[in-house]
Design an enzyme around this catalytic site. Sequence first.
Site, PDB file in Angstrom:
ATOM      1  N   GLU A 142       0.799  -1.224   0.000  1.00 24.32           N
ATOM      2  CA  GLU A 142       0.000   0.000   0.000  1.00 24.32           C
ATOM      3  C   GLU A 142       0.836   1.280   0.000  1.00 24.32           C
ATOM      4  OE1 GLU A 142      -2.938  -0.374   3.110  1.00 24.32           O
ATOM      5  OE2 GLU A 142      -4.077  -1.801   1.920  1.00 24.32           O
ATOM      6  N   GLU A 294      -6.143  -8.359  -0.847  1.00 25.27           N
ATOM      7  CA  GLU A 294      -6.696  -8.474   0.506  1.00 25.27           C
ATOM      8  C   GLU A 294      -8.197  -8.242   0.401  1.00 25.27           C
ATOM      9  OE1 GLU A 294      -4.773  -5.752   3.225  1.00 25.27           O
ATOM     10  OE2 GLU A 294      -2.777  -6.311   2.535  1.00 25.27           O
TER      11      GLU A 294
HETATM   12  C1  GLA Z   1      -4.404  -2.833   5.002  1.00 24.80           C
HETATM   13  C2  GLA Z   1      -3.085  -3.564   5.041  1.00 24.80           C
HETATM   14  C3  GLA Z   1      -3.090  -4.781   5.881  1.00 24.80           C
HETATM   15  C4  GLA Z   1      -3.940  -4.623   7.103  1.00 24.80           C
HETATM   16  C5  GLA Z   1      -5.326  -4.241   6.666  1.00 24.80           C
HETATM   17  C6  GLA Z   1      -6.264  -4.155   7.830  1.00 24.80           C
HETATM   18  O1  GLA Z   1      -5.088  -2.859   3.835  1.00 24.80           O
HETATM   19  O2  GLA Z   1      -2.549  -3.853   3.795  1.00 24.80           O
HETATM   20  O3  GLA Z   1      -1.773  -5.075   6.268  1.00 24.80           O
HETATM   21  O4  GLA Z   1      -3.405  -3.667   7.938  1.00 24.80           O
HETATM   22  O5  GLA Z   1      -5.290  -3.013   6.035  1.00 24.80           O
HETATM   23  O6  GLA Z   1      -7.574  -3.909   7.437  1.00 24.80           O
END
Ligand code: GLA
Length: 661
Positions: A142, A294
């Site tokens: 991210e 994710e």
């Molecule tokens: C982000 C991160 C993860 C985690 C999630 C929690 O998207 O990439 O490592 O912290 O949020 O929702």
Amino acid sequence: MNFGCNYYPEHWEKERWLVDADLMQKAGFNVVRLAEFAWSKLEPEDDVYDFDWLDEVMDILNKRKIKVILCTPTAAPPIWLINKHPHILPLLRNGQRMAFGARRHYCITNRTYHYYSERIIKRLAEYYRGNPQVIGWQVDNEFGGPKCYCDSCRKEFQRWLKLKYKTLENLNQSWGSVFWSQNYTSWNQISLPIIDYHNPALDLDFRRFFSDMTVKYSYMQIKILKSITPDKFITHNTHDSMELFSHLNCYDLAEKYDFVSWDNYPQKLENRFHIELAHDVIRGFKKKNFWVMEEQCSYLTREDITPTLPPGQMRLWTYQCYAHGAEAVLYFRWRACSFGIEQFHSGILQHDGTNKSISYKEAAQIGSEIHRIGPQFEGSNVVSPVAIIYDYDTVWANYGYWGNYGYQKKPMYSYPDEILRFYKAVRKKGINVDTVKPTDDLSKYKAVIAPLMYIVTDEVENNIRRYVEEGGVFVAGFRFGIKDIHSNMVKSVLPGKLKKLFGISIYTWDNLKERKVEVKDDEDNIYQADTFADLITPEEAKPIARYNSGWYTGYAAATVNTFERGRAYYVGCGLPQSFYDRFIERVLKGLALESIEVPDEVEITTREKGGKRFIFVMNFSDKPSRIFLGEEYTELIKGKRLKGEINLDPFEVLILIQRIL
Ligand code: GLA
Ligand code: ZN
């Protein structure tokens, strides 16, 4: 089909790895993401490496036919590195150095950091070169912040500006530095926007600069990985945070990746359209299918703990990903962790590690379905007759105005909200939408919509004119083309050089955040305008709605103009959703799937491949719903033939197959 989760084996005792891998295999997981944030486990001391633990867990997974995506661990530099080189820590806008103890604590232009990043990435890549279990890489995690305001960044910014503007005269002119005595006589006088209301032109350039620096850092990683492991894909997981990836220019970022991924946390059922749009925006970055690296599987740690998902909701969101062009969905995370900042964040397993959780049972159901039916729609594409322009200059120009103290927070008007007004209306009809850059070839679209498009360059202006001349339908929202490329207001009569195309002039406007103004359309429907009003003086154009209050009366609120072989609409103010629904009905006549009728809570999205259309029908409600099928379809998940009135269970998903020519 790729289906799996994010696994952090380093959070669990070794003895557990076997149990985990067995459970994953039973759920149908065939891919896991590993080694994210694991730098201190991979390189516990400066230049001392330990990949044994990773080998061990990978071996266990391999025996269960589970493939691996490895991450470069650069989102979490270890303490030995920070102590050795404290200037890696970003200098925040408030003048404080970020402390060690969270993540993303590095300055993106810091050369020392680049050196250590390169070193660990090379090691990893060389070590796993030739290992077929590792199918790909995720670079960092991210990208996008925090922005750093250190001396190194400031010098880099000055260099960047010099390359761009060549002379200070040009920079002063472009920025309007004469305002409040800001003229610069030397490049090293220029600072970063640490005060709240800086020159909007500087602010916009700083955002572009920060984005460029991130892209550069990301490219450094890609280059190493590609040269050592050319057979493995490389992606990055970007995030949304309800601002539609506004933190970086993701078109630029996406360019060098094999495909893009994103992290999808919808939180609420009501965010359906926003999530749909986010999927479409992601697909638009490379005009290509994507991965959801994710995916939310239940409650989350946010400002507060978000609600636990009732059975069926995770499955619904998973199919929504696939419907919009996902090639893979991986849940975050395998098991809820008992320590660290995300203790109150669900996993597929709860803290107890049993297979009794709602998410595990549901994942196993989806897993068996996806492996059975996925191959049918694998490799299919989302084909869209409508495009919405999504442009970063516009996103960012919207931030730089001085009423907006602490500009990091909210822009002047919400770009996602303005897009959503039109987007919802189109999507409620089951019509797919692409998002595009304003310079893209628009000719394949029946209609192109440009909400809140502040910046219209000469190139874009020509692109739009050509599109309409050749028969396209173009729709502009309010404030179209008010700014130039430096975020300065244009001096021509609005809507600028496209005045003729729209057949209108705009001499007056008003901020409607606090004012109530009525609008009446040409079918005599009455609406209350909101947010902003361009007061339109129609010339060649025909009004389709007019203002209907006080001194506004007489101005048009929305117009249509026939221009060469096409049409150009201008919607001058914010209006209730019912306006957009009717408006889109009129603009897009004939594009909706006529053989299916659905209520508003049911989403329809389609993918196509080899003469087949896969129609995903998804009930975004925790209550039963009902649809009507005008022809007979085969439904893929249950394998039944369906026609006529069909009852949908809460959160139910159908995939109907239609033959197309
Ligand atoms: C982000 C991160 C993860 C985690 C999630 C929690 O998207 O990439 O490592 O912290 O949020 O929702
Ligand atoms: Zn810095």
